[in-house]
Design a protein around this motif. Sequence first.
Motif, short mmCIF file in Angstrom:
data_model
loop_
_atom_site.label_atom_id
_atom_site.label_comp_id
_atom_site.label_asym_id
_atom_site.label_seq_id
_atom_site.Cartn_x
_atom_site.Cartn_y
_atom_site.Cartn_z
N ASP A 23 13.31 1.25 19.79
CA ASP A 23 14.00 2.42 19.24
C ASP A 23 13.11 3.06 18.18
OD1 ASP A 23 15.99 4.26 19.03
OD2 ASP A 23 17.45 2.93 18.08
N LEU A 79 13.07 0.95 32.22
CA LEU A 79 14.43 1.23 32.66
C LEU A 79 15.03 2.48 32.01
CD1 LEU A 79 15.88 -2.41 32.54
CD2 LEU A 79 14.75 -1.25 34.45
N SER A 80 14.55 2.83 30.83
CA SER A 80 15.16 3.96 30.13
C SER A 80 14.19 4.51 29.10
CB SER A 80 16.46 3.53 29.42
OG SER A 80 16.16 2.60 28.37
N GLY A 81 14.50 5.70 28.59
CA GLY A 81 13.75 6.28 27.49
C GLY A 81 12.51 7.04 27.89
N PHE A 83 11.19 9.96 30.84
CA PHE A 83 11.59 10.87 31.91
C PHE A 83 10.43 11.80 32.24
CE2 PHE A 83 13.65 14.91 33.31
CZ PHE A 83 14.21 14.43 34.49
N THR A 100 8.34 10.34 26.82
CA THR A 100 9.42 9.68 26.09
C THR A 100 10.47 10.72 25.71
OG1 THR A 100 8.26 9.95 23.99
CG2 THR A 100 7.92 7.88 25.17
N THR A 101 11.72 10.31 25.73
CA THR A 101 12.82 11.24 25.46
C THR A 101 13.36 11.15 24.04
OG1 THR A 101 14.49 9.65 26.19
CG2 THR A 101 13.52 11.09 27.88
N CYS A 154 15.05 8.57 23.18
CA CYS A 154 16.10 7.57 23.34
C CYS A 154 15.47 6.18 23.44
CB CYS A 154 16.91 7.86 24.61
SG CYS A 154 17.73 9.46 24.58
N ILE A 202 13.79 2.91 24.55
CA ILE A 202 13.00 2.56 25.72
C ILE A 202 13.27 1.10 26.05
CG2 ILE A 202 10.66 2.29 26.65
CD1 ILE A 202 9.78 4.52 24.76
N SER A 203 13.77 0.85 27.25
CA SER A 203 14.06 -0.52 27.67
C SER A 203 13.09 -0.90 28.77
CB SER A 203 15.50 -0.64 28.18
OG SER A 203 15.79 -1.97 28.56
#
Length: 365
Positions: free
Chosen positions: A28, A68-70, A72, A76-77, A79, A81-82
């Motif tokens: 984060d 998995l996330s964060g 796009f 990086t967004t 959000c 990052i996983s």
Amino acid sequence: MPGNIFGHSFRITTWGESHGKAVGVVIDGVPAGLELSDTDIQKELDRRRPGQSEVSTPRSESDTVEILSGVFEGMTTGCPISMLVWNRNANPGAYDYLRDIPRPGHADLFYQKKYGIRDHRGGGRSSGRETIGRVAAGAVAKKLLSHYGIEVFAHVTELGGVKAGNVTFTDIRENVEKNPVRCADLQAAERMLEQVRRARGEGDSIGGIVEIIATGVPAGIGEPVFGKLDADIAAALMSIGAVKGVEIGAGFECARMKGSQMNDAFVMEDGHPVPETNNAGGIIGGLSTGLPLICRIAVKPTPSISKVQRSVSLAGMRETDIEVRGRHDPTIPPRMVPVAESMVALVLADQMIRGGRINPESFLK
């Protein structure tokens, strides 16, 4: 179990066990708009991956990362990052004989005393495999720092009593990945490798020293008095399993020096005052000086050895012998190199953001 979160403005949470389904990290605080791909992460994970040479465990893992996330469309967004790495070559059944016998040099007994339960499969959470999350997060921190001209690199300076000679930054950058012990002195590397082979043949292990260097760090990074840069670095490096000592700059040698020898005198360079020498290791008063950050860690021998050792049976509450079987590193420092780099990079990224040196909006186009 608290204690799995590291950092303030750039914060990571690592999770997973050595022989569980997977290991990973959640980050984060990464600014939005930073270009980031699986390749950025994978190249660092490949450096710590097991089974690469005779100085590491034969456990065969690809350690392929999944974001998995964060992130796009390659950016990086902002959000969390996983990231996840599946344990493909886990063998938990190989540790059943250790269910009630704590291994000397490991945290087994003390996890049991603290929580009343422990994952005996390869050490569970206390395994070196936990560092996958650190290295994955460190790759993101390195990518962020590179935009500000900051580079972090490390090398093995001593292994099994064999010490490397003097080397330059160029030697470290060019030679470390050319040999399995990650020593920039190629002649010393051969002698170190012989020590590893000897220890492995004896069913034993050896320790050593890893030096970490950060260049391009601007002066004034750090948050006195309890958020000192060196304090955060020391905490970060000491949080790595097997690390038993940290020194910065001259380190323990300063206890044998006089003030006239230790002090870094100031000189004028390009119209600015700068330290002439770097005994302080790039940090004075908890603040970076603008010179390279230099620190070293003492890494203990791998505690898992095939020699017979004394332990106890918790089931029968009696003394017993133990011979640790399985796949283990005969020495830790070579694989410690990317882990130590990552922890220093995480501290620098966090301190740069906390100190306002990184503008969260600077990556947005």
